[in-house]
Design a protein around this motif. Structure first.
Motif, PDB file in Angstrom:
ATOM      1  N   PRO A 177       0.831  -1.221   0.000  1.00  0.00           N
ATOM      2  CA  PRO A 177       0.000   0.000   0.000  1.00  0.00           C
ATOM      3  C   PRO A 177       0.854   1.255   0.000  1.00  0.00           C
ATOM      4  N   TYR A 178       0.266   2.288  -0.544  1.00  0.00           N
ATOM      5  CA  TYR A 178       1.012   3.539  -0.721  1.00  0.00           C
ATOM      6  C   TYR A 178       1.444   4.130   0.625  1.00  0.00           C
ATOM      7  N   GLU A 179       0.535   4.126   1.592  1.00  0.00           N
ATOM      8  CA  GLU A 179       0.879   4.695   2.900  1.00  0.00           C
ATOM      9  C   GLU A 179       1.987   3.884   3.572  1.00  0.00           C
ATOM     10  N   GLU A 180       1.882   2.540   3.468  1.00  0.00           N
ATOM     11  CA  GLU A 180       2.920   1.707   4.058  1.00  0.00           C
ATOM     12  C   GLU A 180       4.262   1.923   3.362  1.00  0.00           C
ATOM     13  N   ALA A 181       4.204   2.058   2.019  1.00  0.00           N
ATOM     14  CA  ALA A 181       5.453   2.313   1.285  1.00  0.00           C
ATOM     15  C   ALA A 181       6.072   3.645   1.696  1.00  0.00           C
ATOM     16  N   LEU A 182       5.240   4.678   1.885  1.00  0.00           N
ATOM     17  CA  LEU A 182       5.765   5.974   2.344  1.00  0.00           C
ATOM     18  C   LEU A 182       6.383   5.858   3.731  1.00  0.00           C
ATOM     19  N   ALA A 183       5.701   5.104   4.606  1.00  0.00           N
ATOM     20  CA  ALA A 183       6.252   4.926   5.959  1.00  0.00           C
ATOM     21  C   ALA A 183       7.597   4.203   5.906  1.00  0.00           C
ATOM     22  N   ASN A 184       7.656   3.150   5.076  1.00  0.00           N
ATOM     23  CA  ASN A 184       8.927   2.430   4.951  1.00  0.00           C
ATOM     24  C   ASN A 184      10.030   3.325   4.379  1.00  0.00           C
ATOM     25  N   ARG A 185       9.622   4.171   3.417  1.00  0.00           N
ATOM     26  CA  ARG A 185      10.615   5.068   2.816  1.00  0.00           C
ATOM     27  C   ARG A 185      11.127   6.072   3.848  1.00  0.00           C
ATOM     28  N   ARG A 186      10.206   6.593   4.674  1.00  0.00           N
ATOM     29  CA  ARG A 186      10.650   7.520   5.720  1.00  0.00           C
ATOM     30  C   ARG A 186      11.594   6.826   6.704  1.00  0.00           C
ATOM     31  N   ILE A 187      11.253   5.559   7.029  1.00  0.00           N
ATOM     32  CA  ILE A 187      12.114   4.818   7.957  1.00  0.00           C
ATOM     33  C   ILE A 187      13.502   4.644   7.357  1.00  0.00           C
ATOM     34  N   LEU A 188      13.534   4.301   6.062  1.00  0.00           N
ATOM     35  CA  LEU A 188      14.825   4.097   5.410  1.00  0.00           C
ATOM     36  C   LEU A 188      15.627   5.402   5.334  1.00  0.00           C
ATOM     37  N   LEU A 189      14.897   6.511   5.017  1.00  0.00           N
ATOM     38  CA  LEU A 189      15.597   7.788   4.900  1.00  0.00           C
ATOM     39  C   LEU A 189      16.077   8.303   6.245  1.00  0.00           C
ATOM     40  N   SER A 190      15.285   8.038   7.317  1.00  0.00           N
ATOM     41  CA  SER A 190      15.642   8.559   8.644  1.00  0.00           C
ATOM     42  C   SER A 190      16.580   7.649   9.411  1.00  0.00           C
ATOM     43  N   SER A 191      17.003   6.557   8.833  1.00  0.00           N
ATOM     44  CA  SER A 191      17.916   5.639   9.531  1.00  0.00           C
ATOM     45  C   SER A 191      19.284   6.292   9.677  1.00  0.00           C
ATOM     46  N   THR A 192      19.868   6.115  10.875  1.00  0.00           N
ATOM     47  CA  THR A 192      21.170   6.730  11.157  1.00  0.00           C
ATOM     48  C   THR A 192      22.337   5.766  10.990  1.00  0.00           C
ATOM     49  N   GLU A 193      22.026   4.543  10.590  1.00  0.00           N
ATOM     50  CA  GLU A 193      23.115   3.574  10.411  1.00  0.00           C
ATOM     51  C   GLU A 193      23.879   3.882   9.136  1.00  0.00           C
ATOM     52  N   SER A 194      25.121   3.532   9.161  1.00  0.00           N
ATOM     53  CA  SER A 194      25.978   3.767   8.003  1.00  0.00           C
ATOM     54  C   SER A 194      25.798   2.665   6.978  1.00  0.00           C
ATOM     55  N   ARG A 195      26.365   2.886   5.821  1.00  0.00           N
ATOM     56  CA  ARG A 195      26.277   1.882   4.761  1.00  0.00           C
ATOM     57  C   ARG A 195      27.048   0.606   5.121  1.00  0.00           C
TER      58      ARG A 195
ATOM     59  N   LYS B  30      14.800  -4.187  19.351  1.00  0.00           N
ATOM     60  CA  LYS B  30      15.268  -3.439  18.180  1.00  0.00           C
ATOM     61  C   LYS B  30      14.249  -2.376  17.768  1.00  0.00           C
ATOM     62  N   SER B  31      12.978  -2.744  17.828  1.00  0.00           N
ATOM     63  CA  SER B  31      11.935  -1.767  17.449  1.00  0.00           C
ATOM     64  C   SER B  31      11.933  -0.575  18.389  1.00  0.00           C
ATOM     65  N   VAL B  32      12.128  -0.843  19.700  1.00  0.00           N
ATOM     66  CA  VAL B  32      12.188   0.261  20.662  1.00  0.00           C
ATOM     67  C   VAL B  32      13.381   1.158  20.360  1.00  0.00           C
ATOM     68  N   HIS B  33      14.524   0.505  20.042  1.00  0.00           N
ATOM     69  CA  HIS B  33      15.723   1.294  19.713  1.00  0.00           C
ATOM     70  C   HIS B  33      15.487   2.153  18.468  1.00  0.00           C
ATOM     71  N   PHE B  34      14.914   1.530  17.451  1.00  0.00           N
ATOM     72  CA  PHE B  34      14.620   2.281  16.225  1.00  0.00           C
ATOM     73  C   PHE B  34      13.594   3.377  16.474  1.00  0.00           C
ATOM     74  N   TYR B  35      12.608   3.101  17.332  1.00  0.00           N
ATOM     75  CA  TYR B  35      11.601   4.119  17.651  1.00  0.00           C
ATOM     76  C   TYR B  35      12.239   5.317  18.350  1.00  0.00           C
ATOM     77  N   ALA B  36      13.172   5.038  19.264  1.00  0.00           N
ATOM     78  CA  ALA B  36      13.862   6.140  19.946  1.00  0.00           C
ATOM     79  C   ALA B  36      14.672   6.965  18.955  1.00  0.00           C
ATOM     80  N   GLU B  37      15.385   6.259  18.043  1.00  0.00           N
ATOM     81  CA  GLU B  37      16.144   6.991  17.036  1.00  0.00           C
ATOM     82  C   GLU B  37      15.234   7.828  16.147  1.00  0.00           C
ATOM     83  N   CYS B  38      14.101   7.248  15.777  1.00  0.00           N
ATOM     84  CA  CYS B  38      13.149   7.999  14.935  1.00  0.00           C
ATOM     85  C   CYS B  38      12.620   9.232  15.658  1.00  0.00           C
ATOM     86  N   ARG B  39      12.297   9.080  16.946  1.00  0.00           N
ATOM     87  CA  ARG B  39      11.828  10.233  17.715  1.00  0.00           C
ATOM     88  C   ARG B  39      12.889  11.327  17.792  1.00  0.00           C
TER      89      ARG B  39
END
Length: 769
Positions: free
Chosen positions: A540-558, A677-686
């Motif tokens: 779904p479009y909304e889910e794809a946008l959410a996933n894209r935001r998660i990918l863009l906002s990730s702070t991990e390196s390549r 891991k989800s909690v850690h990612f949620y904190a990073e996203c916040r």
């Protein structure tokens, strides 16, 4: 360019500042001169006071001398008085001495008289000089006070101007610093803009080359592949399907729906009006239940009874017109074929109105001729007869314009496209005229009903019928007003929508071309519908946008992501290997189980034991489940490898239970790991969202500061211009004031010179005296 403008503005400000500074120095010199003049005047005043004191001292000395002389004269007079008797005694002896004394007496008398006259004259001159000196002193003191006040005022003005000048200098210095900073930033921006322009020019060149190549390619394709240009000729262009304007169609359908509702209300009101008019004819002036009505009213009643066959088709025609306007069609005058049917129904209704109009007029005349009709009622009947004529004429006018609007869908040469707007405006004017006529009918019929209700022969049936007719007339008036206002509000849209048609053409040529275009439009819509295929299931479009935001906002390196991907790939390969291993183990176990079952079945056939048959069936069922599920295959394999050929049921259930418990524990551990891991990612996203919000706020604050800075710059420029003008005005006023002060000072100097001359003359006279 911006830096050059700033330098020019700064030079202008510097020039203005130097001018103001020079003017300030001139004003300071003028104030210093005034102070010197006031000091000189004060010294002159002191000199005058000293001279006045000297004159007073001289006057006192003169008065004292006069007193002495007066005493001397008295003494001489006393001596003279004493010498007179002596002289009588010595007349004889000294006639010569008496003559001498007389001569001396006459000389003394003359001297005394001269002294007295001179004393009187000196007293008068002294009094006049004293009065003049007091007057001059008062004038000089008043002038000195005014000059001191003016000097104080000038000093205050000079202090204020210097203060203002210092403030302006500080402001200008601050502005200069700000402008320098801004000029530096603008220079940086100019450099960046130059670089960008160079890049844009390069991109423009590449795009121009690309587009020119594409243009040449497309022109060659058009020249080779396209047989003719169908938009060049209007006959062919009329067959092209225009762009589908869904908004226009929905708007036209909405307008048609509103018009249908108004026409339905109008049809209902017309039906009620004609029906209640028929009932009134049966009641007044002669009641048909008591006596027979006139043949004229019978015929009129018969015609009115047929009103539904003429009025109902109007609603049906408008309904067909509304149904013909859909979302898939193209609604213009050339395609609205159903407007012709509505025009025909309106023509038939107008024929009905023309047919009943003479009978209606004769019926009103018959009412006027009856004995019950008063003069007021007769006047109302005459007004109603005129109103009925106007109503028929308005309907005829309206039918003429609607018939003209229906011509483009049947006869294209009957109405030119340039006349569409004028016909529509005339339709609006006719609807407003219909509304005015209905208002007059409602007014006159209400007056007529009120007069008839006051008649002694008025029955309740007549009163109710009049009320019903009046309510139907009011409904007609309201309906006509609604239709007129509705058409006037949408008139601009009707005129603007006339240009809706084929591309690059004035419109449809003929109804036949419009009909062909609609058929082509239906075929094109069917073809597009046939090409439409069901899309594959996707994210779904909304889910794809959410996933894209998660990918863009990730702070991990390549590198970390690559390591995770590598680890996941290794895990997947290991799991696949384990899967293959266990698949092989399951197949081997299945083969062994089949052999064991076969062997058990053979034994059962030999022994014929029913218990062994049940066990074999149970083992067969277990083998089927092992082929379906790999996890259960492992659980089945362990009991098969036991020493006994027929495993116990309880031990097998325990093994399966233990396997699933271990699996549940493993899944819970994985779930906990995923939750952490989800909690850690949620904190990073916040944290990232907070950083983003702060960055946006800082951006907004910077933009607001830029706006305020630009406003302040414009405000300072305006203030600079206003202060410059005010300074120029003040300088001009001060120069005028200085000129007037110089004139007054020159006059005072002249008066002081005259006073000096007069005081010198007085002092000389006093000295001579």
């Amino acid at each position: 360019m911006a830096s050059a403008e700033l330098q020019g503005k700064y030079q202008k400000l510097a020039q203005e500042y130097s001018k103001l500074r020079a003017q300030n120095q001139v004003l300071k010199k003028g104030v210093v001169d005034e102070q010197a003049n006031s000091a000189a005047l004060k010294e002159q005043l002191k000199m005058k006071d000293q001279s006045l004191r000297k004159l007073q001292q001289e006057m006192d000395s003169l008065t004292f001398r006069n007193l002495q002389l007066a005493k001397r004269v008295e003494l001489l007079q006393d001596e003279l008085a004493l010498s007179e008797p002596r002289g009588k005694k010595n007349k004889k002896s000294g006639e010569s001495s008496s003559q001498l004394s007389q001569e001396q007496k006459s000389v003394f008398d003359e001297d005394l008289q001269k002294k007295i006259e001179e004393n009187e004259r000196l007293h008068i001159q002294f009094f006049e000089a004293d009065e003049q000196h007091k007057h001059v002193e008062a004038e000089l003191r008043s002038r000195l006070a005014t000059l001191e006040t003016e000097a104080a005022q000038h000093q205050a003005v000079v202090d204020g101007l210097t203060r203002k000048y210092m403030e302006t200098i500080e402001k200008l210095q601050n502005d200069k610093a700000k402008l320098e900073v801004k000029s530096q930033t603008l220079e940086k921006e100019a450099k960046e803009c130059r670089l960008r322009t160079e890049e844009c020019q390069l991109q423009l060149k590449t795009l121009h080359e690309d587009l020119s190549g594409r243009l040449e390619e497309s022109l060659s394709i058009i020249n080779e592949k396209v047989p003719f240009n169908d938009t060049k000729y209007s006959q062919y262009n009329a067959l092209n399907v225009p762009l589908h304007n869904r908004r226009h169609q929905l708007k036209m359908r909405d307008i048609a729906g509103q018009a249908l509702a108004f026409v339905q209300d109008l049809v209902t009101a017309l039906l009620n009006f004609h029906t209640y008019t028929e009932q009134r004819i049966q009641i007044f002036p002669v009641d048909s239940a008591i006596d027979t009505i006139s043949p004229l009213n019978q015929k009129f009643s018969q015609y009115l009874h047929e009103n539904a066959s003429y009025v109902r088709p109007l609603e049906e025609g408008m309904l067909h017109l509304f149904e013909s306007i859909t979302e898939d069609t193209v609604t213009v005058l050339e395609t609205t074929v159903k407007l012709k049917t509505f025009s025909e129904h309106l023509t038939s209704y107008i024929c009905f109105l023309r047919k009943i109009l003479p009978y209606q007029l004769k019926s009103l005349e018959e009412e006027c001729e009856s004995s019950l009709c008063t003069s007021a009622l007769r006047a109302r009947n005459l007004e109603l007869s005129q109103d009925m004529k106007k109503m028929t004429a308005v309907f005829e006018k309206l039918q003429t314009y609607i018939a003209l609007l229906a011509l483009p869908s049947t006869e294209p040469d009957g109405l030119l496209r340039t006349n569409y707007s004028s016909v529509l405006t005339n339709v609006g004017a006719a609807l407003h005229g219909f509304h005015d006529v209905m208002k007059d009918i409602s007014k006159h019929y209400s007056q007529k009903a009120a007069i008839e209700h006051e008649l002694p022969t008025a029955t309740q049936k007549l009163i109710t019928t009049n009320d019903c007719i009046l309510s139907s007339v009011v409904a007609l008036t309201n309906g006509a007003g609604k239709i007129a206002s509705f058409f006037s509000n949408n008139l601009d849209y009707f005129i603007a929508s006339l240009s809706y048609g084929p591309k690059a053409a004035s419109g449809f040529i003929s109804p036949l071309s419009a009909e062909c275009m609609l058929q082509y439009k239906k075929k094109a819509a069917a073809y597009m519908k046939s090409l439409r295929k069901p899309l594959l299931e996707s994210v779904p479009y909304e889910e794809a946008l959410a996933n894209r935001r998660i990918l863009l906002s990730s702070t991990e390196s390549r590198e970390g992501l690559a390591q995770q991907v590598q680890q996941s790939l290794e895990k997947i390969s290991k799991l696949e290997q384990e899967k293959e291993h266990w698949m092989l183990e399951a197949q081997l176990a299945k083969i062994k189980l089949e052999k064991e079952n076969q062997r058990i079945a053979d034994k059962l056939k030999n022994t014929g034991s029913a218990q062994l048959v049940g066990l074999a069936q149970e083992n067969a069922a277990v083998s089927n489940t092992a082929g379906q599920d790999e996890a259960t295959a492992k659980a089945v394999l362990e009991p098969i490898q036991s020493t006994s050929l027929v495993p116990d049921v309880e031990s097998r259930e325990d093994l399966i239970k233990n396997h699933y418990m271990a699996r549940i524990v493993e899944l819970t551990s994985q779930l906990q790991l995923a939750d952490s891991k989800s909690v850690h990612f949620y904190a990073e996203c916040r944290a990232l969202s907070k950083r983003l919000a702060l960055a946006e706020k800082s951006k907004e604050a910077l933009t607001e500061e830029m706006k305020l800075a630009s406003q302040n710059i414009s405000r300072l420029q305006d203030e600079l211009t206003t202060t410059k003008r005010s300074y120029e005005d003040q300088l001009s006023m001060m120069s005028d004031h200085l000129c007037s002060m110089n004139e007054t000072l020159s006059k005072q100097r002249e008066e002081i010179d005259t006073l000096k001359m007069s005081s010198k003359g007085n002092s000389k006279k006093n000295k001579s005296r």
